[in-house]
Design a protein around this motif. Structure first.
Motif, PDB file in Angstrom:
ATOM      1  N   ASN A 191     -40.465  40.938 -30.709  1.00 54.06           N
ATOM      2  CA  ASN A 191     -40.612  42.264 -30.254  1.00 54.06           C
ATOM      3  C   ASN A 191     -41.695  42.615 -32.149  1.00 54.06           C
ATOM      4  O   ASN A 191     -42.642  43.296 -31.288  1.00 54.06           O
ATOM      5  CB  ASN A 191     -39.966  42.857 -30.485  1.00 54.06           C
ATOM      6  CG  ASN A 191     -38.497  42.912 -29.628  1.00 54.06           C
ATOM      7  OD1 ASN A 191     -39.074  42.423 -28.731  1.00 54.06           O
ATOM      8  ND2 ASN A 191     -37.347  43.337 -29.643  1.00 54.06           N
TER       9      ASN A 191
ATOM     10  N   SER B 228     -36.731  40.088 -26.633  1.00 54.22           N
ATOM     11  CA  SER B 228     -36.747  40.832 -25.348  1.00 54.22           C
ATOM     12  C   SER B 228     -35.867  40.807 -23.669  1.00 54.22           C
ATOM     13  O   SER B 228     -35.815  39.286 -24.139  1.00 54.22           O
ATOM     14  CB  SER B 228     -37.164  41.897 -24.958  1.00 54.22           C
ATOM     15  OG  SER B 228     -38.266  41.779 -24.008  1.00 54.22           O
ATOM     16  N   SER B 229     -34.957  41.635 -23.312  1.00 58.43           N
ATOM     17  CA  SER B 229     -34.813  41.258 -23.013  1.00 58.43           C
ATOM     18  C   SER B 229     -34.867  41.181 -21.154  1.00 58.43           C
ATOM     19  O   SER B 229     -34.412  40.161 -20.281  1.00 58.43           O
ATOM     20  CB  SER B 229     -33.598  42.424 -21.890  1.00 58.43           C
ATOM     21  OG  SER B 229     -33.846  43.379 -21.767  1.00 58.43           O
TER      22      SER B 229
ATOM     23  N   THR C 140     -35.758  45.236 -35.134  1.00 56.36           N
ATOM     24  CA  THR C 140     -35.748  44.166 -33.402  1.00 56.36           C
ATOM     25  C   THR C 140     -37.175  42.763 -33.251  1.00 56.36           C
ATOM     26  O   THR C 140     -36.885  41.732 -32.614  1.00 56.36           O
ATOM     27  CB  THR C 140     -35.478  44.613 -32.705  1.00 56.36           C
ATOM     28  OG1 THR C 140     -36.749  45.196 -31.926  1.00 56.36           O
ATOM     29  CG2 THR C 140     -34.095  45.866 -32.447  1.00 56.36           C
TER      30      THR C 140
ATOM     31  N   LYS D   2     -34.573  56.358 -25.255  1.00 60.01           N
ATOM     32  CA  LYS D   2     -34.189  54.609 -24.773  1.00 60.01           C
ATOM     33  C   LYS D   2     -35.165  53.998 -23.586  1.00 60.01           C
ATOM     34  O   LYS D   2     -35.512  52.916 -23.793  1.00 60.01           O
ATOM     35  CB  LYS D   2     -33.194  54.467 -24.458  1.00 60.01           C
ATOM     36  CG  LYS D   2     -32.987  53.293 -24.270  1.00 60.01           C
ATOM     37  CD  LYS D   2     -32.433  52.099 -25.630  1.00 60.01           C
ATOM     38  CE  LYS D   2     -32.355  50.308 -25.721  1.00 60.01           C
ATOM     39  NZ  LYS D   2     -30.671  50.172 -24.648  1.00 60.01           N
TER      40      LYS D   2
ATOM     41  N   ILE E  66     -42.209  48.189 -24.896  1.00 61.04           N
ATOM     42  CA  ILE E  66     -41.418  46.376 -25.702  1.00 61.04           C
ATOM     43  C   ILE E  66     -40.972  46.217 -24.673  1.00 61.04           C
ATOM     44  O   ILE E  66     -42.104  45.148 -24.580  1.00 61.04           O
ATOM     45  CB  ILE E  66     -40.210  46.923 -26.933  1.00 61.04           C
ATOM     46  CG1 ILE E  66     -40.766  47.853 -27.520  1.00 61.04           C
ATOM     47  CG2 ILE E  66     -40.171  45.181 -26.755  1.00 61.04           C
ATOM     48  CD1 ILE E  66     -39.622  48.488 -28.357  1.00 61.04           C
ATOM     49  N   ASN E  67     -39.685  46.375 -23.706  1.00 58.15           N
ATOM     50  CA  ASN E  67     -40.106  45.131 -22.708  1.00 58.15           C
ATOM     51  C   ASN E  67     -41.517  44.631 -21.809  1.00 58.15           C
ATOM     52  O   ASN E  67     -41.339  43.471 -21.845  1.00 58.15           O
ATOM     53  CB  ASN E  67     -38.356  45.540 -21.470  1.00 58.15           C
ATOM     54  CG  ASN E  67     -37.149  45.407 -22.603  1.00 58.15           C
ATOM     55  OD1 ASN E  67     -37.313  46.032 -24.059  1.00 58.15           O
ATOM     56  ND2 ASN E  67     -36.501  45.979 -21.769  1.00 58.15           N
TER      57      ASN E  67
ATOM     58  N   ILE F 189     -38.606  53.737 -25.179  1.00 61.88           N
ATOM     59  CA  ILE F 189     -39.291  52.322 -26.165  1.00 61.88           C
ATOM     60  C   ILE F 189     -38.852  51.364 -24.833  1.00 61.88           C
ATOM     61  O   ILE F 189     -39.229  49.398 -25.373  1.00 61.88           O
ATOM     62  CB  ILE F 189     -37.240  51.824 -27.271  1.00 61.88           C
ATOM     63  CG1 ILE F 189     -37.314  53.256 -27.905  1.00 61.88           C
ATOM     64  CG2 ILE F 189     -37.285  51.103 -27.313  1.00 61.88           C
ATOM     65  CD1 ILE F 189     -35.999  53.334 -28.943  1.00 61.88           C
ATOM     66  N   ASN F 190     -37.575  51.390 -24.128  1.00 64.24           N
ATOM     67  CA  ASN F 190     -37.355  50.074 -23.179  1.00 64.24           C
ATOM     68  C   ASN F 190     -39.104  49.546 -21.907  1.00 64.24           C
ATOM     69  O   ASN F 190     -38.830  48.789 -21.593  1.00 64.24           O
ATOM     70  CB  ASN F 190     -36.202  50.290 -22.676  1.00 64.24           C
ATOM     71  CG  ASN F 190     -35.148  49.640 -22.710  1.00 64.24           C
ATOM     72  OD1 ASN F 190     -34.001  51.034 -23.075  1.00 64.24           O
ATOM     73  ND2 ASN F 190     -34.874  48.960 -23.826  1.00 64.24           N
TER      74      ASN F 190
ATOM     75  N   ASN G  53     -29.971  49.593 -18.415  1.00 66.93           N
ATOM     76  CA  ASN G  53     -31.189  49.753 -19.137  1.00 66.93           C
ATOM     77  C   ASN G  53     -32.346  50.498 -18.163  1.00 66.93           C
ATOM     78  O   ASN G  53     -31.692  50.802 -16.708  1.00 66.93           O
ATOM     79  CB  ASN G  53     -32.095  48.764 -19.285  1.00 66.93           C
ATOM     80  CG  ASN G  53     -31.725  48.226 -20.862  1.00 66.93           C
ATOM     81  OD1 ASN G  53     -31.496  48.909 -21.656  1.00 66.93           O
ATOM     82  ND2 ASN G  53     -32.178  46.938 -20.835  1.00 66.93           N
TER      83      ASN G  53
ATOM     84  N   VAL H  92     -38.489  50.423 -33.920  1.00 69.06           N
ATOM     85  CA  VAL H  92     -37.445  49.416 -33.128  1.00 69.06           C
ATOM     86  C   VAL H  92     -37.957  48.409 -33.083  1.00 69.06           C
ATOM     87  O   VAL H  92     -37.662  47.362 -33.445  1.00 69.06           O
ATOM     88  CB  VAL H  92     -37.205  50.309 -31.401  1.00 69.06           C
ATOM     89  CG1 VAL H  92     -36.136  49.188 -30.476  1.00 69.06           C
ATOM     90  CG2 VAL H  92     -36.958  51.648 -31.811  1.00 69.06           C
TER      91      VAL H  92
ATOM     92  N   ASN I 234     -36.068  39.282 -32.187  1.00 68.24           N
ATOM     93  CA  ASN I 234     -35.692  39.169 -30.503  1.00 68.24           C
ATOM     94  C   ASN I 234     -36.835  39.409 -29.526  1.00 68.24           C
ATOM     95  O   ASN I 234     -37.666  39.466 -29.978  1.00 68.24           O
ATOM     96  CB  ASN I 234     -35.198  40.935 -30.354  1.00 68.24           C
ATOM     97  CG  ASN I 234     -33.807  41.187 -30.573  1.00 68.24           C
ATOM     98  OD1 ASN I 234     -33.103  41.259 -31.155  1.00 68.24           O
ATOM     99  ND2 ASN I 234     -33.219  42.032 -29.959  1.00 68.24           N
TER     100      ASN I 234
HETATM  101  O1  KPL Z   1     -33.332  47.674 -25.699  1.00 71.61           O
HETATM  102  C1  KPL Z   1     -34.374  46.151 -25.973  1.00 71.61           C
HETATM  103  C2  KPL Z   1     -33.914  45.445 -24.989  1.00 71.61           C
HETATM  104  O2  KPL Z   1     -34.265  44.410 -25.140  1.00 71.61           O
HETATM  105  O3  KPL Z   1     -33.640  45.375 -23.931  1.00 71.61           O
HETATM  106  C3  KPL Z   1     -34.608  46.179 -26.960  1.00 71.61           C
HETATM  107  C4  KPL Z   1     -34.385  47.780 -27.752  1.00 71.61           C
HETATM  108  C5  KPL Z   1     -36.875  46.542 -27.219  1.00 71.61           C
HETATM  109  C6  KPL Z   1     -35.033  45.654 -28.128  1.00 71.61           C
HETATM  110  O4  KPL Z   1     -35.244  44.005 -27.629  1.00 71.61           O
END
Ligand code: KPL
Length: 303
Positions: free
Chosen positions: A204, A256-257, A251, A186, A193-194, A189-190, A104, A247, A254
């Protein structure tokens, strides 16, 4: 080279490493996991596919050096583990071998190029949703893997065959002649959100439903506009608020990571995401006060 000639090697049996391992294994291709010095590998992985089928896949290990033309190494360790993993794995590679980086964030090719100066070094941007829960690897959402040259392209003629093989094992996997826009997209996005989900400890989707989180999300996205204009003008046409919201929506359930890492008290992938953006901004004489603030808040967790 025919598809059965490739020998795949996976470094890092986390969520994405496990996803690719089982996909290649189930296609009957030659694939093995590179044993790491400090971690014991399981004898098999239990894999839950998108249709909730559970399978047990034996873990084959091998430590073949040097990597040669038929060898393809998928480097799937976390971004903060990359240099230590490459250093301790004692990997060497000869002309024509292929290495694909799956971390990432951005900036990893510079770390990897010293180890793989003779290889074709590529970067993968993945939107496959996968996570690992205890001893189970779960494919949670289908996505795309976009692969392109990390540095300068070299002229090996077996890349189309390699891409076709990867795409057959885990669709959709596609090639791009310029990986940078996919990486920046990407990264945005990361970078939104992360850290936000790690900060607020939310899923998320809550970034869209909680007004305060949503406002913070919009401000973080808008703050990136001047930097993106300079570093990746190809994204100029893109509505980034729409992109990130989409996204978060897709998700929504989810974790997130980064939040998963925080909850498990693992290091956070901050350096290659927010840290990379802050460095890029500095080089452009720009400041990103909101991203700096979130970086400081999350970095202080490590202390
Ligand atoms: O890539 C992601 C992550 O959590 O690392 C997203 C797209 C935010 C999905 O959770």
């Amino acid at each position: 080279m025919s598809k059965t000639d490739f020998q795949f090697h996976i470094l890092g049996l986390g969520a994405i490493g496990g996803l690719w391992y089982q996909a290649l294994f189930k296609k009957g291709l030659s694939v093995s996991v590179w044993p790491s010095n400090n971690r014991k590998l399981p004898e098999h992985i239990e894999f839950k596919s998108l249709d909730k089928q559970i399978s047990k896949v034996p873990v084959v290990t091998s430590k073949k050096v040097p990597l040669e033309e038929k060898d393809v190494l998928l480097v799937c360790v976390k971004s903060y583990q990359l240099s230590t993993a490459l250093e301790s794995s004692q990997l060497t590679a000869t002309e024509g071998s292929k290495v694909i980086l799956f971390q990432n964030g951005m900036g990893h090719a510079h770390c990897a190029k010293d180890y793989f100066s003779k290889s074709r070094l590529m970067v993968a941007v993945s939107t496959q949703g996968a996570y690992r829960k205890d001893q189970q690897w779960i494919h949670a959402g289908t996505g795309q893997t976009t692969i392109g040259d990390a540095l300068n392209a070299q002229n090996f003629n077996d890349i189309p065959q390699l891409l076709a093989t990867l795409n057959e094992a885990l669709p959709t996997t596609q090639w791009t002649n310029n990986i940078q826009p996919a990486q920046w997209k990407k990264l945005v996005i990361n970078a939104v959100i992360n850290p936000l989900t790690a900060l607020y400890e939310c899923r998320n989707g809550e970034l869209l439903t909680q007004p305060a989180y949503r406002e913070h999300m919009h401000s973080l996205i808008n703050e990136l506009a001047p930097l993106l204009l300079r570093c990746c003008p190809q994204l100029q046409e893109l509505d980034l608020v729409h992109l990130v919201s989409q996204v978060a929506q897709q998700t929504q359930l989810n974790v997130s990571s980064m939040l998963q890492d925080k909850v498990a008290h693992r290091p956070l992938e901050l350096e290659s995401i927010t840290g990379f953006l802050l460095q890029a901004a500095k080089q452009e004489n720009l400041t990103l006060p909101l991203h700096s603030a979130i970086y400081e808040q999350l970095s202080s967790l490590k202390n």
